[in-house]
Design an enzyme around this catalytic site. Sequence first.
Site, PDB file in Angstrom:
ATOM      1  N   GLY A 339       0.824  -1.208   0.000  1.00 20.35           N
ATOM      2  CA  GLY A 339       0.000   0.000   0.000  1.00 20.35           C
ATOM      3  C   GLY A 339       0.851   1.247   0.000  1.00 20.35           C
ATOM      4  O   GLY A 339       2.044   1.227   0.300  1.00 20.35           O
ATOM      5  N   PHE A 343       0.988   9.651   3.438  1.00 21.53           N
ATOM      6  CA  PHE A 343       1.921   9.761   4.556  1.00 21.53           C
ATOM      7  C   PHE A 343       3.028   8.715   4.519  1.00 21.53           C
ATOM      8  O   PHE A 343       3.911   8.729   5.358  1.00 21.53           O
ATOM      9  CB  PHE A 343       1.171   9.667   5.885  1.00 21.53           C
ATOM     10  CG  PHE A 343       0.228  10.804   6.093  1.00 21.53           C
ATOM     11  CD1 PHE A 343       0.664  11.996   6.631  1.00 21.53           C
ATOM     12  CD2 PHE A 343      -1.095  10.702   5.711  1.00 21.53           C
ATOM     13  CE1 PHE A 343      -0.197  13.056   6.804  1.00 21.53           C
ATOM     14  CE2 PHE A 343      -1.963  11.761   5.886  1.00 21.53           C
ATOM     15  CZ  PHE A 343      -1.515  12.940   6.435  1.00 21.53           C
ATOM     16  N   VAL A 346       3.676   1.291   2.594  1.00 21.43           N
ATOM     17  CA  VAL A 346       3.498   0.165   3.518  1.00 21.43           C
ATOM     18  C   VAL A 346       4.023  -1.107   2.858  1.00 21.43           C
ATOM     19  O   VAL A 346       3.679  -1.408   1.706  1.00 21.43           O
ATOM     20  CB  VAL A 346       2.013  -0.017   3.906  1.00 21.43           C
ATOM     21  CG1 VAL A 346       1.875  -1.147   4.920  1.00 21.43           C
ATOM     22  CG2 VAL A 346       1.454   1.280   4.485  1.00 21.43           C
ATOM     23  N   ASP A 457      -9.788  10.825   9.051  1.00 20.24           N
ATOM     24  CA  ASP A 457      -9.656  10.298   7.687  1.00 20.24           C
ATOM     25  C   ASP A 457     -10.299   8.924   7.564  1.00 20.24           C
ATOM     26  O   ASP A 457      -9.701   7.982   7.040  1.00 20.24           O
ATOM     27  CB  ASP A 457      -8.183  10.239   7.288  1.00 20.24           C
ATOM     28  CG  ASP A 457      -7.989  10.180   5.762  1.00 20.24           C
ATOM     29  OD1 ASP A 457      -8.945  10.520   5.042  1.00 20.24           O
ATOM     30  OD2 ASP A 457      -6.899   9.801   5.314  1.00 20.24           O
TER      31      ASP A 457
END
Length: 656
Positions: A339, A343, A346, A457
Amino acid sequence: MPSPNINASLSWAVLYILLISAIPNFVLRSEADPQITEAGHGCSLINTTNPSALIENRKNAFSLLAENISSTGFATASSGNGTNKVYGLAQCRNDLSMEDCTHCYTAATEQIVKYCPSEIGARMIFDGCFLRYENYTFFDQAQDAGNSNVCISDASSRPKLFSETTQRLLAKVRSKALKNEGFATDEISANGLSTAIYGLAMCRRTLTTNSCDVCLQHATLLAERCFSLQDGRGLDAGCYLRYSTLPFYIISSSSSSPSKTVIILVGTLGAAALIAVLWVLFMFRHSLRKLYTKVPGRSQHEQAEVYFAAEEDNKWGHLFTYDSLRAATKNFDSIMKIGEGGFGQVYKGIFSDGREIAVKKLFVKQSARAFDEFVTEVKLISAARHRNLVRLLGCCTRGLEKLLVYELVPNMSLDKHLFANTAKPLSWKTRFEIILGTAHGLAYLNEECWLRILHRDIKAANILLDNEFQAKIADFGLAKLFPDDMTHLTTRVGGTVGYTAPEYAVHGQLTDKADVYSYGMLVLEIVSGRKYIDSKLPPPMELLLGWAWNLYEKNEVFRMVDRRLIEEPVLNKQEILKVIQIAFLCTQGEPELRPLMSKVVSMLTSSTEILTQPTRPAFIDDNSTSNGLDSADVGWMVASTVASSRATVSISLEAR
């Protein structure tokens, strides 16, 4: 530590280079032009209850702005108290002279009071300057619903080539602006076009680099609607973006007199010499810094140990070594990436003993403040432990790299199951459990955790699914602490377009009801199996919330249910209807009308019918236009004008 004399030398050298490099621009500046063509204006729909107080405070604020903008091209100010207090911001384009800037600002102050004589907030946008006032602080606001685009001039003779070239130009000036304190100009040519295209990007100086980028990206989308024409603008709360086939900004002349050439030559040589000196000083200072970081107890990894490893109960999680995480992720190989978001990236990791983890590499700048924020985020996430939250196992720091280590949630994120044509779609029973589990997790964060946390979020991409498809809320990159003694926080808008509550998107007023609104949008997506917006669908269906509400009013709400669910042999329609009603309650326009998440959990688990009937949610256009907002909902009326009888104006009010 570097010597103070070295720091002083660096400072004076940089100042000298700035002065030298300013000489050519000063000498070659073109003739005066205050750029007072109006691009747009907006007035709040709320009038003051005390006009005399507002007018006096506005006058005082404008006077304070005038004192500073005449020398710096930018100013913020405030005046008064209470509901009629006025916060003001003014900014000129960087390429304008101070004299032109003053003329532009004066024109803006005269025009804004004509358009908005007694409104509590207003903005005036000229091509050369921007003026805004509100009765709340908005200085860090990058976007709001009062955005627009302005398209003008003739159509291009080669629209496809023109559009592609303009797209490249705007991407170029946006990138340059982010590296140049929010301002950049550039031009680009292409074979087949009769003229070059000129571009300019500018952000308010109160924005961070990230906020500037977000604003300019959205302004680019607004300007794209003008790409068939030779001049276009994208306007938002925090930025101004324009392209044109005419050179509308000040461009240094390519020809110069001998005296100017001498000045430029001397300045260039002097700058080159100073750069050489600076390089030597920089290398010396860098060497000292490297030696300094090797002093025991001073590295960031050892600082992290002070924060985390020293905790006897391992309260904040394990401090992993960088080498162990690099080995687990095969040196962060792309095949291990599972992912990526705004920010960080992953990666899946597998330790030698077979344990599986998820490693998130954060995008963090090198600074003491950035490290402090990293520590705070780790503590914040670690403070929240619940079966419906992804568990943080620990962290790692190495130079610029900051890594968070989570439990691996094997079934990936919810969006990959909802919006993809999977062979085995989620059943209604599974979807209901995901809806309920997410509600439990949010109720814990907002109300039950010893620290009240706002996620900010909530969306399908941030809901992960474990082996049993139980929901786990993830990605706390935007999370905020919410003090018990406060009714709301006023902060920069964060989150994802389409999930953001109206009062937060427009005014930056954050409460736990913002998470409730996002949850309501998520529930509608889970029920319908589609995203909150789908531009491929016809206008009545394009925006999920508006379409779903229209069907609900017509007693046809089951038309919005995912067709893959309709094929189930036994479907609990009564339960689906209740879930849809809860979603509408969560997306009410007024925050106080939305239920707390604990109440949502109670309604989902109760066998009784919902007594409170939902009313029209926020951000719905009765005409189902692609803009998706009713101006009465967002509180702004934007009127864009241009000084041309051939102007074409397009106004867009969009939810974020």
